[in-house]
Design an enzyme around this catalytic site. Structure first.
Site, short mmCIF file in Angstrom:
data_model
loop_
_atom_site.label_atom_id
_atom_site.label_comp_id
_atom_site.label_asym_id
_atom_site.label_seq_id
_atom_site.Cartn_x
_atom_site.Cartn_y
_atom_site.Cartn_z
N ARG A 90 0.84 -1.20 0.15
CA ARG A 90 0.00 0.17 -0.02
C ARG A 90 0.88 1.28 -0.02
O ARG A 90 0.49 2.31 -0.44
CB ARG A 90 -0.52 0.08 1.15
CG ARG A 90 -2.09 1.04 1.41
CD ARG A 90 -2.96 1.06 2.60
NE ARG A 90 -2.83 -0.28 3.52
CZ ARG A 90 -3.98 -1.22 3.28
NH1 ARG A 90 -4.79 -1.15 2.46
NH2 ARG A 90 -3.67 -2.43 3.87
N TYR A 91 1.97 1.19 0.65
CA TYR A 91 2.72 2.29 0.91
C TYR A 91 4.08 1.94 0.09
O TYR A 91 4.60 0.85 0.07
CB TYR A 91 3.17 2.65 2.32
CG TYR A 91 1.94 2.86 3.14
CD1 TYR A 91 1.16 3.93 3.25
CD2 TYR A 91 1.43 1.84 3.83
CE1 TYR A 91 0.14 4.25 3.99
CE2 TYR A 91 0.40 1.94 4.83
CZ TYR A 91 -0.15 2.86 4.98
OH TYR A 91 -1.38 3.15 5.53
N ARG A 94 7.16 0.01 2.19
CA ARG A 94 6.92 -1.21 3.11
C ARG A 94 5.80 -2.13 2.47
O ARG A 94 4.90 -1.75 1.62
CB ARG A 94 6.56 -0.93 4.58
CG ARG A 94 5.41 0.13 4.64
CD ARG A 94 5.54 0.86 5.87
NE ARG A 94 4.42 1.99 6.15
CZ ARG A 94 4.32 3.09 5.91
NH1 ARG A 94 5.27 3.56 4.92
NH2 ARG A 94 3.43 3.82 6.05
N CYS A 103 -5.88 -17.30 13.83
CA CYS A 103 -5.19 -16.64 14.89
C CYS A 103 -5.55 -17.38 16.33
O CYS A 103 -6.44 -18.42 16.17
CB CYS A 103 -6.28 -15.45 15.15
SG CYS A 103 -6.16 -14.19 13.42
N CYS A 107 -11.30 -11.94 17.61
CA CYS A 107 -11.66 -10.62 18.10
C CYS A 107 -13.20 -10.40 17.22
O CYS A 107 -13.12 -10.31 16.09
CB CYS A 107 -10.73 -9.46 17.91
SG CYS A 107 -8.95 -10.22 18.37
N CYS A 110 -12.79 -7.75 14.65
CA CYS A 110 -11.59 -7.95 13.47
C CYS A 110 -12.05 -7.09 12.38
O CYS A 110 -12.77 -7.53 11.67
CB CYS A 110 -11.39 -9.49 13.46
SG CYS A 110 -9.93 -9.53 12.30
N ARG A 112 -10.39 -7.87 9.75
CA ARG A 112 -10.21 -9.09 8.56
C ARG A 112 -10.95 -10.24 8.95
O ARG A 112 -10.88 -11.20 8.36
CB ARG A 112 -8.68 -9.44 8.38
CG ARG A 112 -7.88 -8.30 8.02
CD ARG A 112 -6.49 -8.67 7.46
NE ARG A 112 -5.57 -7.61 6.94
CZ ARG A 112 -4.50 -7.14 7.52
NH1 ARG A 112 -4.14 -7.84 8.56
NH2 ARG A 112 -3.94 -6.01 7.08
N ASP A 273 -12.46 -0.14 12.78
CA ASP A 273 -12.88 -0.18 11.28
C ASP A 273 -14.23 -0.47 10.89
O ASP A 273 -14.97 -1.09 12.02
CB ASP A 273 -11.82 -1.17 10.65
CG ASP A 273 -10.42 -0.62 10.61
OD1 ASP A 273 -10.05 0.46 10.30
OD2 ASP A 273 -9.59 -1.28 11.22
N ASP A 310 -7.71 4.01 9.51
CA ASP A 310 -7.59 3.59 8.20
C ASP A 310 -8.87 3.86 7.22
O ASP A 310 -9.87 3.75 7.51
CB ASP A 310 -7.63 1.90 8.20
CG ASP A 310 -6.12 1.45 8.21
OD1 ASP A 310 -5.40 1.30 7.10
OD2 ASP A 310 -5.64 0.70 9.12
N LYS A 317 -3.35 4.84 6.18
CA LYS A 317 -3.81 5.39 7.86
C LYS A 317 -3.38 6.71 7.69
O LYS A 317 -2.49 7.33 7.04
CB LYS A 317 -2.82 4.79 8.81
CG LYS A 317 -3.05 3.48 9.17
CD LYS A 317 -2.26 2.94 10.35
CE LYS A 317 -2.62 1.63 10.69
NZ LYS A 317 -2.19 0.86 9.54
S1 SF4 Z 1 -7.83 -8.62 15.29
FE1 SF4 Z 1 -8.25 -10.21 13.72
S2 SF4 Z 1 -6.39 -10.68 12.69
FE2 SF4 Z 1 -5.93 -9.56 14.83
S3 SF4 Z 1 -5.74 -11.20 16.50
FE3 SF4 Z 1 -7.87 -10.63 16.23
S4 SF4 Z 1 -9.03 -12.01 14.92
FE4 SF4 Z 1 -6.84 -11.96 14.61
#
Ligand code: SF4
Length: 348
Positions: A90-91, A94, A103, A107, A110, A112, A273, A310, A317
């Site tokens: 994206r940048y 990096r 994972c 979360c 999340c 993603r 997000d 973001d 960001k």
């Molecule tokens: S925010 Fe998403 S990618 Fe990061 S640890 Fe939690 S579930 Fe996994």
């Protein structure tokens, strides 16, 4: 990780984390999004507290089934900048390298969430990893590689060591950053061997650890972070501003102080997000700015993260914290930590 985690609604009910009458709602959410709570995190939950800040992060909620306007499957626009599998560029200087799509915990907020979890994607194959490293090798402007995911620290020590060495061997990559929630949610995984695997000659390695509530920084989590720091890897933090978890100045301040006391430098406070089904966990940006003002007013400079957003669509960001400098009459008014304004002359 599954042996050390509760991954099915029935397990959450058996563990007493959720009343049995929520089973149908939990099943519906679990059919849509991955679920996992490590035992280290489950132990921190007070089942008697309906608003427990750790439970809010990991226990599925029926509200996740209601997507709201503006939410999107790829809220930070990774796909628009992915030239080969596993890479997001994206940048200019990096790239992200996504080794895994799984994972240790899932979360509920999340960003993603449509891409991570069992059945949502696949680990980078050997051939795809070759292609990803080939892409980085063909781009000498890439100064920094960020391992992200999924969570890169669910990979084996052997795989991590091999990948890190291959990145270092490229020569032009000088910095490796590893984004992970594992040191906090599964600290037993952070062995000296794992910490050592992230280092390679010619490469400056940083770990960015993700935690959102001071309760998460247990003695075991702090010891896991110390294993990186004591082996020469600086540790930074990232947190997500979440309603009912850390959206008050006292909790957020305690989190930042807990990081600093553990020698972890606060780096990012992310505005949550626009991931699908997460409206109940998001604050407004105005609330985030007010919290940043409160931190500025009461805590050491070491405890100040950057509040960032973001931009949806993949535009990167940007800092969205409050401003303290106001142009006026050819000069400036500068706001101090008590909110008082002071004139500052124009400078040449
Ligand atoms: S925010 Fe998403 S990618 Fe990061 S640890 Fe939690 S579930 Fe996994």
């Amino acid at each position: 990780m599954a042996a050390n985690a509760l991954c099915r609604p029935a397990q959450l009910i058996e563990a007493g984390l959720v009343p049995a009458d929520r089973r149908a709602a939990l099943d519906a959410v679990a059919a849509r999004y991955a679920v996992a709570i490590t035992l280290a995190m489950a132990e921190l939950i007070d089942p008697a507290d309906a608003g427990d800040p750790v439970a809010r992060q990991f226990v599925p909620d029926a509200a996740e089934l209601a997507a709201t306007a503006g939410e999107r499957a790829d809220p930070i626009g990774d796909a628009a900048h992915s030239p080969v599998e596993g890479i997001v560029h994206r940048y200019p200087d990096r790239v992200l390298l996504k080794l895994a799509h799984v994972c240790a915990v899932y979360c509920r907020y999340c960003f993603r969430r449509e891409q991570v979890g069992p059945g949502k994607g696949r680990a980078l194959s050997a051939a795809a990893l070759d292609a990803a490293l080939g892409y980085i090798g063909a781009h000498p402007e890439v100064w920094e590689v960020i391992l992200t995911g999924g969570d890169p620290l669910v990979a084996s020590v052997r795989r991590l060591r091999a990948v890190v060495r291959r990145i270092a061997a490229l020569g032009h990559v000088k910095v490796l950053r590893v984004h992970s929630r594992v040191p906090v949610v599964a600290p037993e995984r952070i062995s000296p061997a794992l910490a050592g695997a992230l280092r390679a000659p010619g490469l400056a390695t940083y770990v960015v650890v993700h935690a959102n509530h001071p309760r998460e920084l247990t003695a075991a989590a702090r010891a896991a972070c110390a294993r990186f720091i004591d082996t020469g890897i600086p540790v930074l933090s990232q947190s997500v501003l979440l309603r009912g978890v850390n959206d008050d100045a006292e909790t957020l301040g305690a989190l930042m102080r807990a990081f600093v006391e553990a020698r972890i430098k606060p780096y990012y406070l992310h505005h949550a997000d626009l991931a699908p089904g997460t409206a109940h966990l998001r604050t407004t940006i105005a609330e985030g700015q007010a919290l940043m003002r409160a931190l500025h007013g009461r805590l050491s400079g070491l405890c100040q993260p950057g509040y960032v957003l973001d931009i949806p669509g993949g535009f990167g960001k940007s800092p969205v914290g409050p401003g303290y400098l106001h142009a006026e009459g050819g000069g400036y008014q500068v706001e101090d930590f008590n909110g008082r304004l002071h004139a500052y002359p124009p400078t040449a």
